[in-house]
Write a protein that holds these residues in place. Structure first.
Motif, mmCIF file in Angstrom:
data_model
loop_
_atom_site.group_PDB
_atom_site.id
_atom_site.type_symbol
_atom_site.label_atom_id
_atom_site.label_comp_id
_atom_site.label_asym_id
_atom_site.label_seq_id
_atom_site.Cartn_x
_atom_site.Cartn_y
_atom_site.Cartn_z
ATOM 1 N N ARG A 170 0.826 -1.194 0.000
ATOM 2 C CA ARG A 170 0.000 0.000 0.000
ATOM 3 C C ARG A 170 0.867 1.253 0.000
ATOM 4 O O ARG A 170 0.560 2.233 -0.675
ATOM 5 C CB ARG A 170 -0.922 0.002 1.222
ATOM 6 C CG ARG A 170 -1.986 1.067 1.137
ATOM 7 C CD ARG A 170 -2.970 0.969 2.276
ATOM 8 N NE ARG A 170 -2.380 1.385 3.541
ATOM 9 C CZ ARG A 170 -3.096 1.611 4.627
ATOM 10 N NH1 ARG A 170 -4.391 1.419 4.597
ATOM 11 N NH2 ARG A 170 -2.515 1.988 5.759
ATOM 12 N N TYR A 204 -5.778 -6.430 5.417
ATOM 13 C CA TYR A 204 -4.340 -6.571 5.201
ATOM 14 C C TYR A 204 -3.960 -8.032 4.982
ATOM 15 O O TYR A 204 -3.013 -8.538 5.576
ATOM 16 C CB TYR A 204 -3.552 -5.977 6.371
ATOM 17 C CG TYR A 204 -3.886 -4.532 6.644
ATOM 18 C CD1 TYR A 204 -3.504 -3.537 5.755
ATOM 19 C CD2 TYR A 204 -4.607 -4.173 7.779
ATOM 20 C CE1 TYR A 204 -3.830 -2.218 5.987
ATOM 21 C CE2 TYR A 204 -4.943 -2.844 8.020
ATOM 22 C CZ TYR A 204 -4.543 -1.870 7.125
ATOM 23 O OH TYR A 204 -4.882 -0.557 7.356
ATOM 24 N N ASP A 225 -8.093 -3.323 2.385
ATOM 25 C CA ASP A 225 -6.645 -3.213 2.166
ATOM 26 C C ASP A 225 -6.008 -4.582 1.964
ATOM 27 O O ASP A 225 -4.968 -4.895 2.548
ATOM 28 C CB ASP A 225 -5.984 -2.499 3.348
ATOM 29 C CG ASP A 225 -6.399 -1.042 3.448
ATOM 30 O OD1 ASP A 225 -5.875 -0.239 2.667
ATOM 31 O OD2 ASP A 225 -7.250 -0.736 4.295
ATOM 32 N N SER A 251 -10.350 -0.463 -0.753
ATOM 33 C CA SER A 251 -8.910 -0.265 -1.003
ATOM 34 C C SER A 251 -8.174 -1.576 -1.239
ATOM 35 O O SER A 251 -7.101 -1.823 -0.675
ATOM 36 C CB SER A 251 -8.271 0.488 0.177
ATOM 37 O OG SER A 251 -8.904 1.721 0.386
#
Length: 301
Positions: A170, A204, A225, A251
């Protein structure tokens, strides 16, 4: 002579006549959200829902003075050994906490596990074991967040960057500037074969192209993410969730072509700030709500 009917009997109806073990078996098919909703129906329903537990664990690793010095590149092995001991002590504390919580609770419906830790390579194999312990409790909801951003050293982030085959993090790696980069937790195969899960939220995380996805009861799915390594992996992921109803993405790094398959129960799809998406293909005949939040790069086709 008529038997007096109590308010709780009316609230539960014939449900109250079932053996207690059968009631709990039926409730085990509900998500944690549905069980929580049932608690407001009556005192009897509240007593049933109160038996089930929700575990929330948030662990944040705080850097010591030794680690700050080591992070500035001081070539002293004493700092390296001290940092390693502090990392291992922190992970041992997490393991003890997870095991203790799971041993204390017999009817766990939901587990929310959030870990902020700088070394993903040290954390990942231990996290695999903790998730395995959690799934053995036949939980319905799993929320997992593994955040290393702003805490990971450049070296560890870059090594994991290479381990997931070149997928960009990221925050970009900037060499000597010392800026940190996000490392991703590679989701193990057994997690995406968990037949007990109804709700899954992952942040993540990285998904390898070799994964076989079979989540037969999953109804609600969200990614934040996270990244998908491999063409059409996201579409395969959804196809492995035959009764999915709601999908949310924020995202995430996925294919330029975002394909939504025709799943009979899929009603809601949300995609926000997924910058790589260029084309959206939709075959979901029963989709009722579609929400797209465009990144700065603009709208897809």
């Amino acid at each position: 002579m008529q038997t007096r009917t109590t308010l709780d009997d009316v609230s539960l109806g014939n449900f109250s006549r079932l053996p207690e073990s059968m009631i709990h078996h039926i409730c085990s098919f509900l998500s944690a959200r549905d069980v929580a909703r049932s608690s407001i129906l009556s005192k009897a329903w509240y007593c049933i829902s109160a038996i089930y537990s929700y575990i929330t664990l948030h662990f944040t690793y705080e850097k010591s003075d030794s680690e700050d010095l080591f992070g500035h590149g001081l070539p002293d092995e004493r700092f390296s050994q001290q940092v390693e001991r502090e990392h291992l002590d922190f992970l041992f504390m997490i393991e003890e906490s997870v095991r203790e919580c799971l041993e204390m609770e017999s009817n766990v419906l939901r587990v929310d596990l959030h870990i902020d830790f700088p070394d993903i390579n040290l954390l990942a194999p231990r996290l695999d074991g903790w998730i395995s312990l959690v799934l053995k409790k036949n939980i319905k909801d799993l929320l997992l967040c593994v955040d290393t951003l702003n805490r990971t050293s450049a070296h560890s982030a870059w090594s994991h960057y290479n381990r997931i085959r070149g997928l960009s993090a990221r925050s970009s790696y900037s060499g000597s500037s010392g800026r940190s980069a996000q490392s991703y937790y590679s989701v193990p195969q057994f997690l995406v074969l968990a037949s007990c899960l109804k709700v899954l939220s992952l942040s993540y995380c990285a998904f390898e192209s070799s994964l076989e996805i079979k989540l037969p009861q999953l109804q609600r799915l969200s990614f934040r993410d996270s990244c998908f390594v491999g063409r059409s992996l996201f579409e395969r992921f959804l196809c492995g969730c035959p009764v999915i109803e709601c999908v949310k993405m924020w995202s995430c790094k996925i294919d330029k072509l975002l394909s939504i398959p025709n799943l009979p129960r899929l009603e809601y799809f949300e995609c926000v700030n997924c910058a790589i998406v260029d084309i959206i293909k939709m075959d979901a005949a029963n989709l009722q709500k579609f929400y797209f939040g465009a990144p700065q790069s603009g709208w897809p086709k």
